[in-house]
Design an enzyme around this catalytic site. Structure first.
Site, PDB file in Angstrom:
ATOM      1  N   PRO A  10       0.817  -1.219   0.000  1.00 53.02           N
ATOM      2  CG  PRO A  10       0.028  -0.982   2.195  1.00 53.02           C
ATOM      3  CD  PRO A  10       0.819  -1.880   1.316  1.00 53.02           C
ATOM      4  CD  GLU A  11       1.208   3.752  -4.563  1.00 54.29           C
ATOM      5  OE1 GLU A  11       1.187   4.970  -4.728  1.00 54.29           O
ATOM      6  OE2 GLU A  11       1.139   2.942  -5.499  1.00 54.29           O
TER       7      GLU A  11
END
Ligand SMILES: [Zn+2]
Length: 273
Positions: free
Chosen positions: A2-3
């Site tokens: 995830p960012e």
């Protein structure tokens, strides 16, 4: 993945549930890949019995502060924090509130890339893994002057945006989407951007991140929110993963190229070199 938007979505979901609660127990089920600078015994000794005093984020890292000590967690490829156990549980944090009501948080990580550091809370900025992180896009530190300094580089602008020591939190998805929004070719050397292109990119990055945050992040792979629900930003992708599909702005087919071993998606007409 995830960012930044996914990690911030997780942080916002956890904070109201865990802040002020006491860590009653910590169970490390997988130490070899997960623990980067400490032992399960050190985690026990320094964290158990303390209250969660802050839950922060820097770039893609979550920062659980327990008074003088902080547990810094990076979910990497497949890590997820869930309220219920899943198939690949690597870590369990058992919290209790004033009434001794329990609340457990499970780190599920199929691919074992997640990493955890134990750091003194007053040394977070000077110690690994946070010390080398670059500009944080959704904070007052993200200024036009700071962004222009960041672009003072011969490197391809897309690769520069992914460099966490320059800009923190962006990964492949949001870098592609922000470059499209700004009308900037991913291969253009950062220093060669016109002042207008630079300005548009400066504004597009936080705009794309905020839009993704409102959608609860992107769930096209393993990312889930702590309650198991998915994010919806994949429904708003304009270029990412859309090679061959028409550009939403001009209709030209979206192209895919490889930069540093990763795919870049862009519109050749809206993002001229
Ligand atoms: Zn286009």
């Amino acid at each position: 993945m995830p960012e930044l938007p996914e990690v911030e979505t997780i942080r916002r979901a956890l904070e109201p549930q865990l802040l002020g609660r006491r860590l009653a127990h910590i169970d490390v089920l997988e130490r070899v890949h997960l623990l980067k600078n400490c032992t399960p015994e050190a985690l026990q000794e320094r964290l158990v019995g303390r209250r969660l005093t802050a839950l922060g984020r820097r770039g893609k890292f979550l920062i659980f502060e327990f008074g003088p000590w902080a547990m810094v967690l990076h979910l990497r490829m497949s890590g997820r924090l869930l309220w219920t156990p899943a198939r690949h549980t690597r870590l369990v944090l058992q919290f209790r509130d004033e009434e001794e009501q329990g609340r457990a948080l499970y780190l599920d990580d199929a691919r074992r890339f997640a990493s955890l550091y134990l750091v003194r809370a007053d040394q977070l900025d000077e110690q690994k893994p946070l010390k080398d992180l670059g500009l944080e896009p959704l904070t007052p530190a993200y200024t036009w002057a700071a962004f222009r300094r960041l672009l003072d580089s011969e490197r391809e602008v897309k690769r520069l945006l992914l460099d966490q020591t320059r800009l923190a939190g962006l990964g492949n998805i949001y870098a592609c989407e922000a470059l499209f929004e700004a009308g900037v070719h991913p291969r253009k050397p950062a220093r060669a951007l016109s002042p207008e292109e630079a300005r548009r990119l400066f504004e597009a990055i936080p705009r794309v991140l905020r839009r993704a945050l409102r959608a609860g992040g992107t769930s096209f792979d393993r990312y889930r929110r702590p309650d198991g629900s998915i994010g919806r930003f994949q429904e708003e992708f304009r270029v990412y993963g859309r090679a061959g599909a028409p550009c939403p702005r001009c209709g030209a087919p979206i192209e895919r190229i490889t930069q540093g071993g990763r795919s870049s998606f862009f519109c050749p007409r809206c993002q001229p070199f």
